[in-house]
Scaffold this motif. Structure first.
Motif, PDB file in Angstrom:
ATOM      1  N   ASP A 252       6.168  14.129   1.432  1.00 22.80           N
ATOM      2  CA  ASP A 252       5.552  14.383   2.740  1.00 22.80           C
ATOM      3  C   ASP A 252       4.024  14.185   2.658  1.00 22.80           C
ATOM      4  O   ASP A 252       3.421  13.542   3.508  1.00 22.80           O
ATOM      5  N   PHE A 253       3.431  14.730   1.603  1.00 21.15           N
ATOM      6  CA  PHE A 253       1.965  14.610   1.454  1.00 21.15           C
ATOM      7  C   PHE A 253       1.555  13.148   1.240  1.00 21.15           C
ATOM      8  O   PHE A 253       0.527  12.702   1.742  1.00 21.15           O
ATOM      9  N   LYS A 254       2.388  12.429   0.493  1.00 23.21           N
ATOM     10  CA  LYS A 254       2.059  11.021   0.243  1.00 23.21           C
ATOM     11  C   LYS A 254       2.113  10.211   1.538  1.00 23.21           C
ATOM     12  O   LYS A 254       1.309   9.305   1.748  1.00 23.21           O
ATOM     13  N   LYS A 255       3.074  10.549   2.399  1.00 27.94           N
ATOM     14  CA  LYS A 255       3.153   9.836   3.698  1.00 27.94           C
ATOM     15  C   LYS A 255       1.883  10.079   4.493  1.00 27.94           C
ATOM     16  O   LYS A 255       1.348   9.176   5.146  1.00 27.94           O
ATOM     17  N   ARG A 256       1.407  11.327   4.461  1.00 31.20           N
ATOM     18  CA  ARG A 256       0.156  11.640   5.188  1.00 31.20           C
ATOM     19  C   ARG A 256      -1.032  10.903   4.559  1.00 31.20           C
ATOM     20  O   ARG A 256      -1.925  10.424   5.268  1.00 31.20           O
ATOM     21  N   LEU A 257      -1.014  10.823   3.236  1.00 35.64           N
ATOM     22  CA  LEU A 257      -2.104  10.106   2.555  1.00 35.64           C
ATOM     23  C   LEU A 257      -2.070   8.622   2.933  1.00 35.64           C
ATOM     24  O   LEU A 257      -3.110   8.022   3.247  1.00 35.64           O
ATOM     25  N   PHE A 258      -0.864   8.053   2.921  1.00 38.70           N
ATOM     26  CA  PHE A 258      -0.751   6.633   3.295  1.00 38.70           C
ATOM     27  C   PHE A 258      -1.345   6.415   4.693  1.00 38.70           C
ATOM     28  O   PHE A 258      -2.161   5.515   4.911  1.00 38.70           O
ATOM     29  N   ALA A 259      -0.943   7.262   5.649  1.00 38.20           N
ATOM     30  CA  ALA A 259      -1.434   7.111   7.035  1.00 38.20           C
ATOM     31  C   ALA A 259      -2.951   7.236   7.069  1.00 38.20           C
ATOM     32  O   ALA A 259      -3.635   6.484   7.786  1.00 38.20           O
ATOM     33  N   GLY A 260      -3.494   8.163   6.256  1.00 38.21           N
ATOM     34  CA  GLY A 260      -4.947   8.372   6.232  1.00 38.21           C
ATOM     35  C   GLY A 260      -5.683   7.144   5.717  1.00 38.21           C
ATOM     36  O   GLY A 260      -6.667   6.702   6.313  1.00 38.21           O
ATOM     37  N   VAL A 261      -5.184   6.581   4.610  1.00 41.68           N
ATOM     38  CA  VAL A 261      -5.841   5.401   4.023  1.00 41.68           C
ATOM     39  C   VAL A 261      -5.722   4.226   4.994  1.00 41.68           C
ATOM     40  O   VAL A 261      -6.686   3.503   5.261  1.00 41.68           O
ATOM     41  N   TRP A 262      -4.524   4.054   5.548  1.00 37.81           N
ATOM     42  CA  TRP A 262      -4.290   2.916   6.451  1.00 37.81           C
ATOM     43  C   TRP A 262      -5.231   2.984   7.650  1.00 37.81           C
ATOM     44  O   TRP A 262      -5.844   1.997   8.029  1.00 37.81           O
ATOM     45  N   GLU A 263      -5.357   4.167   8.205  1.00 39.24           N
ATOM     46  CA  GLU A 263      -6.208   4.330   9.404  1.00 39.24           C
ATOM     47  C   GLU A 263      -7.692   4.184   9.080  1.00 39.24           C
ATOM     48  O   GLU A 263      -8.440   3.574   9.825  1.00 39.24           O
ATOM     49  N   TYR A 264      -8.092   4.773   7.946  1.00 32.73           N
ATOM     50  CA  TYR A 264      -9.515   4.742   7.563  1.00 32.73           C
ATOM     51  C   TYR A 264     -10.001   3.300   7.479  1.00 32.73           C
ATOM     52  O   TYR A 264     -11.103   2.965   7.933  1.00 32.73           O
ATOM     53  N   PHE A 265      -9.159   2.436   6.891  1.00 32.05           N
ATOM     54  CA  PHE A 265      -9.598   1.056   6.673  1.00 32.05           C
ATOM     55  C   PHE A 265      -9.205   0.105   7.809  1.00 32.05           C
ATOM     56  O   PHE A 265      -9.480  -1.095   7.719  1.00 32.05           O
TER      57      PHE A 265
ATOM     58  N   LEU B 108       0.849  -1.195   0.000  1.00 33.00           N
ATOM     59  CA  LEU B 108       0.000   0.000   0.000  1.00 33.00           C
ATOM     60  C   LEU B 108       0.884   1.245   0.000  1.00 33.00           C
ATOM     61  O   LEU B 108       0.673   2.188  -0.778  1.00 33.00           O
ATOM     62  N   ARG B 109       1.903   1.217   0.875  1.00 32.90           N
ATOM     63  CA  ARG B 109       2.812   2.371   0.951  1.00 32.90           C
ATOM     64  C   ARG B 109       3.478   2.588  -0.412  1.00 32.90           C
ATOM     65  O   ARG B 109       3.559   3.708  -0.907  1.00 32.90           O
ATOM     66  N   LYS B 110       3.910   1.477  -1.028  1.00 31.25           N
ATOM     67  CA  LYS B 110       4.610   1.568  -2.314  1.00 31.25           C
ATOM     68  C   LYS B 110       3.701   2.207  -3.375  1.00 31.25           C
ATOM     69  O   LYS B 110       4.129   3.091  -4.111  1.00 31.25           O
ATOM     70  N   LYS B 111       2.441   1.757  -3.412  1.00 32.78           N
ATOM     71  CA  LYS B 111       1.519   2.298  -4.422  1.00 32.78           C
ATOM     72  C   LYS B 111       1.292   3.785  -4.206  1.00 32.78           C
ATOM     73  O   LYS B 111       1.258   4.567  -5.149  1.00 32.78           O
ATOM     74  N   ILE B 112       1.118   4.160  -2.934  1.00 33.95           N
ATOM     75  CA  ILE B 112       0.821   5.568  -2.650  1.00 33.95           C
ATOM     76  C   ILE B 112       2.049   6.438  -2.905  1.00 33.95           C
ATOM     77  O   ILE B 112       1.948   7.528  -3.474  1.00 33.95           O
ATOM     78  N   MET B 113       3.232   5.930  -2.558  1.00 34.67           N
ATOM     79  CA  MET B 113       4.441   6.727  -2.789  1.00 34.67           C
ATOM     80  C   MET B 113       4.717   6.866  -4.290  1.00 34.67           C
ATOM     81  O   MET B 113       5.452   7.762  -4.702  1.00 34.67           O
ATOM     82  N   ALA B 114       4.102   5.958  -5.106  1.00 30.18           N
ATOM     83  CA  ALA B 114       4.344   6.015  -6.558  1.00 30.18           C
ATOM     84  C   ALA B 114       3.320   6.874  -7.296  1.00 30.18           C
ATOM     85  O   ALA B 114       3.345   6.944  -8.529  1.00 30.18           O
ATOM     86  N   ILE B 115       2.417   7.532  -6.557  1.00 28.96           N
ATOM     87  CA  ILE B 115       1.436   8.411  -7.222  1.00 28.96           C
ATOM     88  C   ILE B 115       2.188   9.468  -8.036  1.00 28.96           C
ATOM     89  O   ILE B 115       3.152  10.069  -7.544  1.00 28.96           O
ATOM     90  N   GLN B 116       1.747   9.627  -9.278  1.00 25.36           N
ATOM     91  CA  GLN B 116       2.455  10.580 -10.154  1.00 25.36           C
ATOM     92  C   GLN B 116       2.170  12.016  -9.745  1.00 25.36           C
ATOM     93  O   GLN B 116       1.016  12.365  -9.479  1.00 25.36           O
ATOM     94  N   THR B 117       3.218  12.808  -9.703  1.00 23.60           N
ATOM     95  CA  THR B 117       3.049  14.224  -9.329  1.00 23.60           C
ATOM     96  C   THR B 117       3.827  15.075 -10.338  1.00 23.60           C
ATOM     97  O   THR B 117       4.626  14.536 -11.109  1.00 23.60           O
ATOM     98  N   ASP B 118       3.606  16.375 -10.290  1.00 26.77           N
ATOM     99  CA  ASP B 118       4.339  17.232 -11.228  1.00 26.77           C
ATOM    100  C   ASP B 118       5.704  17.605 -10.623  1.00 26.77           C
ATOM    101  O   ASP B 118       6.054  17.138  -9.541  1.00 26.77           O
ATOM    102  N   SER B 119       6.446  18.461 -11.326  1.00 27.53           N
ATOM    103  CA  SER B 119       7.815  18.719 -10.864  1.00 27.53           C
ATOM    104  C   SER B 119       7.939  20.060 -10.122  1.00 27.53           C
ATOM    105  O   SER B 119       9.005  20.669 -10.110  1.00 27.53           O
ATOM    106  N   THR B 120       6.837  20.486  -9.487  1.00 31.52           N
ATOM    107  CA  THR B 120       6.910  21.724  -8.699  1.00 31.52           C
ATOM    108  C   THR B 120       7.991  21.566  -7.620  1.00 31.52           C
ATOM    109  O   THR B 120       7.981  20.570  -6.894  1.00 31.52           O
TER     110      THR B 120
END
Ligand code: ADP
Ligand code: TRP
Length: 320
Positions: free
Chosen positions: A261-274, A207-219
């Motif tokens: 950083d945002f992806k780590k927060r997203l991972f924690a959110g998904v993990w906790e929600y479920f 799950l962490r791997k999938k979330i950390m691989a979310i495509q983002t722009d180069s800002t």
């Protein structure tokens, strides 16, 4: 009110399926008599791997139960256990005009995606009409892509009623608002056909791997990040509390924090929600007999509901 819907076992449920369909289906079990089935006969139009079909069918049942489907309130079953459905589908096909099916977008879309042009793929909406009409369904909650199939179902029901009298109840569709489709890991709508899914009950590391691989722009890290169209925020919105979501949005706009950083927060959110559902899933999956029992009881109940409808039809058309 009888509520009916089906989901194809073409893969394992993902976050899009959960927030787009399963969650509201489970909530509807409080509103009427809910019948939900796993459309394994429909999936045969695309799935050629017997083990995968069996596995996915069972996993979907387990996921629904883990997410809160209560078999005392809603009836959960396998489509293929209801043996009158192919019979009904055949009967309906004898009154279905070819032109009605030729106009269906989903058939053309599937061919465009490279699927084999089989008779089953073409007549798929007739099988779906059988699913719906067999149980005198009142309401059918579906996504927008299924709206045309509901219209076909009503047309077929009207045709039978015109020819043979009042046999079928005309179902109403309940089209979900899909303006807020859940984005996948590439930012497009999450879908099995795009390979951008995050399955509901992945283990922690995948799950962490999938979330950390979310495509983002180069800002650059220090710059504000675009909020509009962000897959991270699009998913986070569903799993976070409103304050946590607002905090992340503020951090996006402020700059100074990177996507990692945002992806780590997203991972924690998904993990906790479920988390509670994951625990329930472990409990359910540990007792395969319970799942079999629920599906068998569901099939029994669905068969009972369909029996008088089939009797009515067979008599009217001259069978038996
Ligand atoms: P997929 O596109 O992954 O093949 P299905 O077509 O099998 O998914 O969809 C099953 C259910 O889940 C449908 O009711 C559909 O509307 C819903 N659904 C699928 N993907 C999403 C998404 N990204 N956002 C919202 N709902 C979705
Ligand atoms: N065709 C639906 C889909 O692909 C699944 C389905 C089959 C269905 N039979 C149904 C949905 C009857 C609602 C009612 O999503």
């Amino acid at each position: 009110m009888r509520i009916l819907s089906g989901i194809q076992p073409t893969g394992l449920p993902h976050l899009g399926n959960y927030f787009g369909m399963m969650k509201s289906a489970i909530e509807l079990q409080e509103k009427g008599e809910a019948l939900y089935f796993i459309a394994d006969l429909h999936a045969l139009t695309t799935v050629r791997d017997a083990e995968a079909l069996r596995h996915n069918t069972r996993e979907i049942a387990i996921d629904f139960l883990a997410c809160g489907l209560d078999p005392k309130k809603a009836c959960l079953f396998r489509q293929s256990d209801i043996t009158c459905i192919p019979e009904l589908s055949w009967i309906l096909s004898t009154v279905t005009p070819m032109g009605l099916l030729e106009r269906c977008h989903s058939y053309k879309d599937k061919l465009a995606k490279g699927l084999h042009a089989s008779l089953g793929l073409f007549s798929y909406p007739v099988l779906m009409a059988a699913d719906i009409l067999a149980y005198d369904s009142d309401v059918v909650p579906v996504g927008r892509d299924q709206k045309q199939h509901l219209e076909v179902t009503r047309d077929i029901a009207v045709k039978i009623n015109e020819l043979y009298g009042d046999i079928f109840k005309l179902p109403q569709s309940m089209i979900r608002d899909e303006s807020a489709a859940i984005p996948g890991t590439d930012g497009a709508k999450m879908s099995k056909s795009y390979g951008n899914t995050v399955e509901l009950f992945l283990e922690e590391a995948p799950l962490r791997k999938k979330i950390m691989a979310i495509q983002t722009d180069s800002t650059p890290v220090e710059s504000p990040k675009p909020v509009e169209g962000s897959a991270i925020l699009g998913i986070y919105r569903h799993v976070a509390s409103s304050t946590d979501y607002a905090d992340m949005e503020t951090d996006f706009l402020a700059g100074g924090k990177g996507y990692g950083d945002f992806k780590k927060r997203l991972f924690a959110g998904v993990w906790e929600y479920f988390a509670p559902m994951r625990a329930e899933r472990v409990r359910i999956a540990s007792d395969p007999g319970e799942v079999d029992h629920i599906l068998n009881e569901g099939a029994k109940r669905a068969t009972e509901i369909a029996a008088p409808v089939m009797d009515r039809l067979r008599k009217a058309i001259g069978l038996r």
